[in-house]
Design an enzyme around this catalytic site. Structure first.
Site, PDB file in Angstrom:
ATOM      1  N   LYS A   1      -8.817  -2.170  -3.266  1.00  0.00           N
ATOM      2  CA  LYS A   1      -8.600  -3.140  -2.398  1.00  0.00           C
ATOM      3  C   LYS A   1      -9.928  -2.724  -1.374  1.00  0.00           C
ATOM      4  O   LYS A   1     -10.433  -1.600  -1.152  1.00  0.00           O
ATOM      5  CB  LYS A   1      -7.568  -2.687  -1.446  1.00  0.00           C
ATOM      6  CG  LYS A   1      -6.106  -2.887  -2.214  1.00  0.00           C
ATOM      7  CD  LYS A   1      -5.030  -2.408  -1.361  1.00  0.00           C
ATOM      8  CE  LYS A   1      -5.073  -0.704  -1.642  1.00  0.00           C
ATOM      9  NZ  LYS A   1      -3.883  -0.098  -0.808  1.00  0.00           N
TER      10      LYS A   1
ATOM     11  N   ASP B   1       0.820  -1.243  -0.060  1.00  0.00           N
ATOM     12  CA  ASP B   1       0.157  -0.214   0.110  1.00  0.00           C
ATOM     13  C   ASP B   1       1.027   1.235   0.012  1.00  0.00           C
ATOM     14  O   ASP B   1       1.955   1.078   0.372  1.00  0.00           O
ATOM     15  CB  ASP B   1      -0.815  -0.167   1.132  1.00  0.00           C
ATOM     16  CG  ASP B   1      -1.759   1.143   1.440  1.00  0.00           C
ATOM     17  OD1 ASP B   1      -2.216   1.681   0.404  1.00  0.00           O
ATOM     18  OD2 ASP B   1      -1.577   1.656   2.686  1.00  0.00           O
TER      19      ASP B   1
ATOM     20  N   ASP C   1      -1.717  -0.344   5.993  1.00  0.00           N
ATOM     21  CA  ASP C   1      -2.051   0.257   7.097  1.00  0.00           C
ATOM     22  C   ASP C   1      -3.590   0.297   7.463  1.00  0.00           C
ATOM     23  O   ASP C   1      -4.130   0.746   8.448  1.00  0.00           O
ATOM     24  CB  ASP C   1      -1.561   1.872   7.048  1.00  0.00           C
ATOM     25  CG  ASP C   1      -2.469   2.742   5.936  1.00  0.00           C
ATOM     26  OD1 ASP C   1      -2.550   2.455   4.745  1.00  0.00           O
ATOM     27  OD2 ASP C   1      -3.241   3.433   6.298  1.00  0.00           O
TER      28      ASP C   1
ATOM     29  N   ASP D   1      -0.342   5.137   0.452  1.00  0.00           N
ATOM     30  CA  ASP D   1      -0.779   6.364   1.773  1.00  0.00           C
ATOM     31  C   ASP D   1      -0.856   5.559   2.873  1.00  0.00           C
ATOM     32  O   ASP D   1      -1.417   4.471   3.019  1.00  0.00           O
ATOM     33  CB  ASP D   1      -2.014   6.787   1.376  1.00  0.00           C
ATOM     34  CG  ASP D   1      -2.141   7.690  -0.035  1.00  0.00           C
ATOM     35  OD1 ASP D   1      -3.208   7.775  -0.643  1.00  0.00           O
ATOM     36  OD2 ASP D   1      -0.857   8.094  -0.425  1.00  0.00           O
TER      37      ASP D   1
HETATM   38  O1  LIG Z   1      -9.906   7.862  -0.186  1.00  0.00           O
HETATM   39  C1  LIG Z   1      -8.757   7.315  -0.873  1.00  0.00           C
HETATM   40  O2  LIG Z   1      -8.860   7.172  -2.160  1.00  0.00           O
HETATM   41  C2  LIG Z   1      -7.947   6.518   0.005  1.00  0.00           C
HETATM   42  O3  LIG Z   1      -7.646   7.181   1.173  1.00  0.00           O
HETATM   43  C3  LIG Z   1      -6.403   6.606  -0.422  1.00  0.00           C
HETATM   44  O4  LIG Z   1      -6.438   6.880  -1.595  1.00  0.00           O
HETATM   45  C4  LIG Z   1      -5.720   5.260  -0.150  1.00  0.00           C
HETATM   46  O5  LIG Z   1      -4.434   5.111  -0.983  1.00  0.00           O
HETATM   47  P1  LIG Z   1      -3.840   3.889  -0.496  1.00  0.00           P
HETATM   48  O6  LIG Z   1      -3.488   3.852   1.122  1.00  0.00           O
HETATM   49  O7  LIG Z   1      -4.467   2.587  -0.918  1.00  0.00           O
HETATM   50  O8  LIG Z   1      -2.270   4.082  -1.153  1.00  0.00           O
END
Ligand SMILES: O=C(O)[C@H](O)[C@H](O)COP(=O)(O)O
Length: 317
Positions: free
Chosen positions: A241, A41, A266, A43
């Site tokens: 996901k 992942d 996370d 973010d």
């Molecule tokens: O709201 C969103 O799209 C998600 O919080 C965000 O893009 C998550 O990104 P990831 O943790 O899957 O990289």
């Protein structure tokens, strides 16, 4: 004694609950050695917004030195694979564009290769950012809406009439696709609702409730698509996901043994659930993003990772 206990946990598949790896070099090495592939992942694991977490480039390089296959699996649909490559480069993280598999690409592949609607009735009305548009373009899927500057305006009285009588609608639109949208508007929601009421398919890149950024939480893709869900009573098919359509697309592209793969994330209800439901060999929860350890430690927890660390850089031991 500690070493034997750590090995016992790994052997028994963590029957005593998720293994805490931070500070336990031998358990970290044993955990890493179990896998050939790491799905990361982004973010909340690698960074928070533009803030890079400690020792991320070194950790990624360490895994490359161990000849591990890496895939960066992000639900953030605002950026394309090319955009992410630029971000990785800017952060000093050794990564290749083809290692990125985002929810915008997942949705574009699903639309072009699974749905395969017949042109011209295959156009997508986008409620999202440039990442979605770029990936639809990469799959030769026509689209409208999205970042179109003509839609970044107030809803005018005549818009109600022209949406109601269809004169403001594109008859080729067959899909409404929502993603994280930093520029939502009543006009865009009204258009999306009209297309759905006409029978358009309702898809979402992802439905994460929140976006971790700058060490805090902000409205996520699920929050920016909620108005359409409420207004129409319809639920979108999400292609990020924990959708296993995304896992199948990733496995199809990268060709790996799921039992030798580990999902690192996370957020329990997207990343870890994605890995558990995908039957991967293991999951590693990182505590620098959304989920807290109290959500998976103790009895009767819904989604439980195989192991967890305070931060990804702890894998350096
Ligand atoms: O709201 C969103 O799209 C998600 O919080 C965000 O893009 C998550 O990104 P990831 O943790 O899957 O990289």
């Amino acid at each position: 004694m500690i070493k034997m206990q750590a090995v016992a946990n790994l052997v028994s598949g963590g029957s005593s609950g998720p293994q805490y790896l931070t500070g336990d070099k031998s358990s970290i090495d044993a955990f890493i050695d179990k896998f050939d592939v790491f799905l990361f992942d982004c973010d909340g694991v690698l960074w928070s917004g533009d803030h890079l977490f400690p020792r991320i480039p070194e950790t990624i390089q360490m895994l490359r030195d161990k000849h591990k296959q890496l895939v960066f699996v992000t639900n953030n649909s605002t950026k394309s694979r090319a955009d992410y490559k630029k971000k990785f480069d800017g952060m000093g993280i050794p990564a290749h564009e083809e290692e990125v598999f985002g929810s915008s690409y997942s949705a574009a592949v699903y639309i072009s290769r699974i749905m395969k609607l017949q042109p011209p009735k295959n156009k997508v009305f986008v409620l999202g950012e440039s990442g979605v548009e770029q990936e639809l373009q990469s799959e030769h899927v026509p689209f409208c809406g999205g970042t179109d500057p003509l839609l970044r305006r107030e809803m005018l009285p005549e818009d109600f009439k022209h949406i109601a009588d269809g004169s403001l609608l594109d008859d080729d639109v067959a899909i409404v696709l929502t993603g994280l949208d930093y520029h939502p508007s009543y006009l865009k929601y009204a258009l999306g609702m009209a297309y759905l009421r006409r029978g358009a398919h309702f898809l979402a890149t992802n439905t994460d409730s929140t976006l971790p950024s700058a060490g805090s939480l902000f409205p996520g893709a699920g929050a920016t698509s909620a108005p359409l869900i409420t207004a129409t009573g319809q639920q979108p098919l999400a292609l990020g996901k924990p959708s296993q359509a995304m896992m199948e697309a990733i496995e199809g592209k990268f060709r790996f043994d799921r039992k030798k793969a580990c999902m690192v994330g996370d957020r329990l209800n997207t990343d870890i659930q994605f890995g558990v439901e995908g039957g991967l060999g293991g999951t590693l929860c990182v505590l620098t993003g959304v989920s807290k350890k109290e959500e998976f430690l103790g009895e009767g927890k819904g989604v439980v990772p195989s192991a967890y660390v305070d931060q990804l850089g702890d894998l350096l031991g």
